[in-house]
Design a protein around this motif. Sequence first.
Motif, PDB file in Angstrom:
ATOM      1  N   TRP A  89      72.626 102.927  55.613  1.00 39.78           N
ATOM      2  CA  TRP A  89      71.330 102.324  55.863  1.00 39.78           C
ATOM      3  C   TRP A  89      71.277 101.800  57.285  1.00 39.78           C
ATOM      4  O   TRP A  89      72.269 101.420  57.880  1.00 39.78           O
ATOM      5  N   THR A  90      70.131 101.857  57.815  1.00 38.99           N
ATOM      6  CA  THR A  90      69.896 101.276  59.133  1.00 38.99           C
ATOM      7  C   THR A  90      68.607 100.482  59.065  1.00 38.99           C
ATOM      8  O   THR A  90      67.807 100.621  58.149  1.00 38.99           O
ATOM      9  N   GLY A  91      68.414  99.686  60.035  1.00 41.29           N
ATOM     10  CA  GLY A  91      67.176  98.922  60.094  1.00 41.29           C
ATOM     11  C   GLY A  91      66.928  98.503  61.508  1.00 41.29           C
ATOM     12  O   GLY A  91      67.690  98.814  62.414  1.00 41.29           O
ATOM     13  N   SER A  92      65.863  97.820  61.726  1.00 44.29           N
ATOM     14  CA  SER A  92      65.584  97.337  63.071  1.00 44.29           C
ATOM     15  C   SER A  92      64.948  95.964  62.967  1.00 44.29           C
ATOM     16  O   SER A  92      64.320  95.633  61.982  1.00 44.29           O
ATOM     17  N   SER A  93      65.131  95.203  63.997  1.00 42.00           N
ATOM     18  CA  SER A  93      64.613  93.840  63.984  1.00 42.00           C
ATOM     19  C   SER A  93      63.123  93.842  64.262  1.00 42.00           C
ATOM     20  O   SER A  93      62.507  94.881  64.452  1.00 42.00           O
ATOM     21  N   ALA A  94      62.564  92.674  64.308  1.00 43.01           N
ATOM     22  CA  ALA A  94      61.153  92.562  64.640  1.00 43.01           C
ATOM     23  C   ALA A  94      60.895  93.071  66.048  1.00 43.01           C
ATOM     24  O   ALA A  94      61.729  92.964  66.933  1.00 43.01           O
ATOM     25  N   LEU A  95      59.732  93.650  66.214  1.00 42.89           N
ATOM     26  CA  LEU A  95      59.349  94.080  67.555  1.00 42.89           C
ATOM     27  C   LEU A  95      59.094  92.864  68.423  1.00 42.89           C
ATOM     28  O   LEU A  95      58.584  91.854  67.966  1.00 42.89           O
ATOM     29  N   THR A  96      59.459  92.968  69.651  1.00 40.87           N
ATOM     30  CA  THR A  96      59.240  91.871  70.569  1.00 40.87           C
ATOM     31  C   THR A  96      58.611  92.392  71.843  1.00 40.87           C
ATOM     32  O   THR A  96      59.121  93.342  72.421  1.00 40.87           O
ATOM     33  N   ARG A  97      57.537  91.809  72.245  1.00 42.56           N
ATOM     34  CA  ARG A  97      56.898  92.197  73.495  1.00 42.56           C
ATOM     35  C   ARG A  97      57.343  91.264  74.606  1.00 42.56           C
ATOM     36  O   ARG A  97      57.391  90.060  74.423  1.00 42.56           O
ATOM     37  N   CYS A  98      57.627  91.851  75.749  1.00 39.27           N
ATOM     38  CA  CYS A  98      57.958  91.055  76.917  1.00 39.27           C
ATOM     39  C   CYS A  98      56.732  91.014  77.818  1.00 39.27           C
ATOM     40  O   CYS A  98      56.146  92.048  78.123  1.00 39.27           O
ATOM     41  N   THR A  99      56.350  89.843  78.219  1.00 41.98           N
ATOM     42  CA  THR A  99      55.131  89.668  78.991  1.00 41.98           C
ATOM     43  C   THR A  99      55.405  88.761  80.170  1.00 41.98           C
ATOM     44  O   THR A  99      56.102  87.759  80.039  1.00 41.98           O
ATOM     45  N   SER A 100      54.878  89.138  81.304  1.00 40.88           N
ATOM     46  CA  SER A 100      54.949  88.244  82.458  1.00 40.88           C
ATOM     47  C   SER A 100      53.654  87.450  82.540  1.00 40.88           C
ATOM     48  O   SER A 100      52.611  87.881  82.044  1.00 40.88           O
ATOM     49  N   SER A 101      53.737  86.313  83.141  1.00 43.07           N
ATOM     50  CA  SER A 101      52.528  85.517  83.320  1.00 43.07           C
ATOM     51  C   SER A 101      52.591  84.801  84.654  1.00 43.07           C
ATOM     52  O   SER A 101      53.671  84.488  85.153  1.00 43.07           O
ATOM     53  N   SER A 102      51.456  84.622  85.221  1.00 42.05           N
ATOM     54  CA  SER A 102      51.341  83.808  86.427  1.00 42.05           C
ATOM     55  C   SER A 102      50.089  82.971  86.267  1.00 42.05           C
ATOM     56  O   SER A 102      49.123  83.413  85.640  1.00 42.05           O
TER      57      SER A 102
ATOM     58  N   ASP B 228      57.914  85.923  79.042  1.00 47.72           N
ATOM     59  CA  ASP B 228      58.220  85.498  77.680  1.00 47.72           C
ATOM     60  C   ASP B 228      58.402  86.705  76.786  1.00 47.72           C
ATOM     61  O   ASP B 228      57.895  87.792  77.065  1.00 47.72           O
ATOM     62  N   ALA B 229      59.170  86.480  75.744  1.00 51.63           N
ATOM     63  CA  ALA B 229      59.425  87.527  74.751  1.00 51.63           C
ATOM     64  C   ALA B 229      58.819  87.129  73.415  1.00 51.63           C
ATOM     65  O   ALA B 229      59.359  87.438  72.368  1.00 51.63           O
ATOM     66  N   GLY B 230      57.724  86.438  73.482  1.00 56.79           N
ATOM     67  CA  GLY B 230      57.036  86.037  72.266  1.00 56.79           C
ATOM     68  C   GLY B 230      57.531  84.707  71.742  1.00 56.79           C
ATOM     69  O   GLY B 230      56.804  83.723  71.732  1.00 56.79           O
ATOM     70  N   TRP B 231      58.794  84.628  71.383  1.00 56.88           N
ATOM     71  CA  TRP B 231      59.299  83.393  70.777  1.00 56.88           C
ATOM     72  C   TRP B 231      59.954  82.486  71.802  1.00 56.88           C
ATOM     73  O   TRP B 231      60.249  81.332  71.506  1.00 56.88           O
TER      74      TRP B 231
ATOM     75  N   ILE C 139      61.731  76.065  80.013  1.00 55.87           N
ATOM     76  CA  ILE C 139      61.742  77.013  78.897  1.00 55.87           C
ATOM     77  C   ILE C 139      60.721  76.548  77.872  1.00 55.87           C
ATOM     78  O   ILE C 139      60.644  75.358  77.560  1.00 55.87           O
ATOM     79  N   ARG C 140      59.931  77.486  77.378  1.00 51.49           N
ATOM     80  CA  ARG C 140      58.968  77.169  76.326  1.00 51.49           C
ATOM     81  C   ARG C 140      59.235  78.033  75.099  1.00 51.49           C
ATOM     82  O   ARG C 140      59.635  79.193  75.217  1.00 51.49           O
ATOM     83  N   LEU C 141      58.991  77.464  73.944  1.00 52.28           N
ATOM     84  CA  LEU C 141      59.135  78.200  72.693  1.00 52.28           C
ATOM     85  C   LEU C 141      57.816  78.792  72.234  1.00 52.28           C
ATOM     86  O   LEU C 141      57.780  79.526  71.260  1.00 52.28           O
ATOM     87  N   GLU C 142      56.752  78.463  72.897  1.00 50.79           N
ATOM     88  CA  GLU C 142      55.448  79.024  72.575  1.00 50.79           C
ATOM     89  C   GLU C 142      54.747  79.393  73.874  1.00 50.79           C
ATOM     90  O   GLU C 142      55.104  78.912  74.936  1.00 50.79           O
ATOM     91  N   ARG C 143      53.751  80.243  73.753  1.00 53.90           N
ATOM     92  CA  ARG C 143      52.976  80.575  74.936  1.00 53.90           C
ATOM     93  C   ARG C 143      52.247  79.345  75.443  1.00 53.90           C
ATOM     94  O   ARG C 143      51.928  78.439  74.683  1.00 53.90           O
TER      95      ARG C 143
END
Lengths: 81, 395
Positions: free
Chosen positions: A3-16, A53-56, A75-79
């Motif tokens: 069996w294989t699996g994958s983790s949650a998708l994570t988007r990487c976003t830059s912000s200014s 940020d990578a979402g989380w 460092i922030r845990l939320e946007r």
Amino acid sequence: MSWTGSSALTRCTSSSWETRASPGLTGDGPGRVPNNRIPSLDEWKADLGVGADAGWIGVYLAKAVTDGEPVRFFIRLERRF
Amino acid sequence: MDSGGVIHGDVLVAGGRNDGGPGRGARRRGTGLLGCRPGLSRGGRHTGLEERRRSVGELATAQRTFATGKVKTTLRLTTGQTYNRIEGLPIVFGPAFEYRPSHDIFMRLDARGILRTAGNSSPFRDDFGYSVRGDIRFNAPRGFGIGGRVYSEIRGIEEHTLPKDEIGWSAFLLQRDNRDYFDAQGIVGSLYFFPSRRLRIEANVRHEWEGSVRATDPWSLLRNSEVWRANPLIDDGHYNSAGIGIEYDTRNSGARPAAAGGSGRGVERGTSDDVAPVTLPTAVRDPIPTHSYDYTRLTLDLRRYNRLSADDRLNLRLWAGGWLGGDPLPVQRRLSLGGLDLVPGYEFRAETCAPAGFADPANAALCDRAIFTQAEFRHRLADSIRLHLPRQEQP
């Protein structure tokens, strides 16, 4: 079995960003802003920032541009918003 | 899924978790996207598939929901989703009941006890708090409702800044509690209308005791030997207040809005006949009356999320709040500048409106008004990162 699996998708976003702010006391007198108007441009403080940020979790750099504050890393845990 | 079942192909779990795998009963083969929201694929790219995020507070939550007839009961044991120098880690527990006697009526009763884990020998804070909320909605989701709540809780000052879970992590890890608090005990009743899913209008009346609380000395991972920042004194007293609030939210996602906007505004008028004011410099405010004291305060929060392209967003925000009329604001309704949320280029409490030479170990927020504008450009760097689970072989 296998069996294989994958983790949650994570988007990487830059912000200014650019922020302006004006806290103060209201009323008449030195250092106060009259009740019937918003602060004038020279009474605002401003900063600029960049980050990613990578979402989380996100890492950011921010610099005040209206005062001689140092560059701040945080460092922030939320946007931001 | 029954024990021993086998799935051939891919697995998409929408809004839940896949606990399957070897030794867990069911078996699966192929790839899986775990804990995701369903989405659309356009041009070979996922356009709406997002990670289902759980707040940090949810990670330490245990709850059980069961139904008996038309009554759904939820038993809950969780944290207050924060950590602070007044309560330490608040433990929240209690039942919630939901009852839907007909299609158009929804009733909810939510009772919570709060255990404050930080030791405290002062008479200004009890080790236990509570919140009991009742709510009846008619013609949901478009209609109106009435609600009421009795409570004894520790409430934050300037709650429009960082979320409380981030406040908690900063306090727990670094002994930096970027919020101030006061004790609030009282009762509130509200009447609200929601003519659409986007719009909510609420009016409420409140009677409560607001009192100062002292910082305690909860444990922190780093800097544990240092002393926590003092919690400021507030203008203690019994307050009666009435407020009107309007919320209009057209965002397509609360966590990651791509377009549309939202706004919230409220006006609060408070009065007191027994306020015990803190003495502040006259440069901040003149002495406030201890009888027939009244103030009016405004809060305004406007946001706009603009989708420029598939990868780019431009987000705008205006936040304004503060004194609108009447006597000067009490300490627990005042504002400041600085900190990680609104203007992170400035250190926490960089501007408090305190006059030069005013010694205040709490560094309390003393401004009458504040206005913030933000413009943020976001660009997607990577469409997705998928971390594959290790492949396991079983004979």
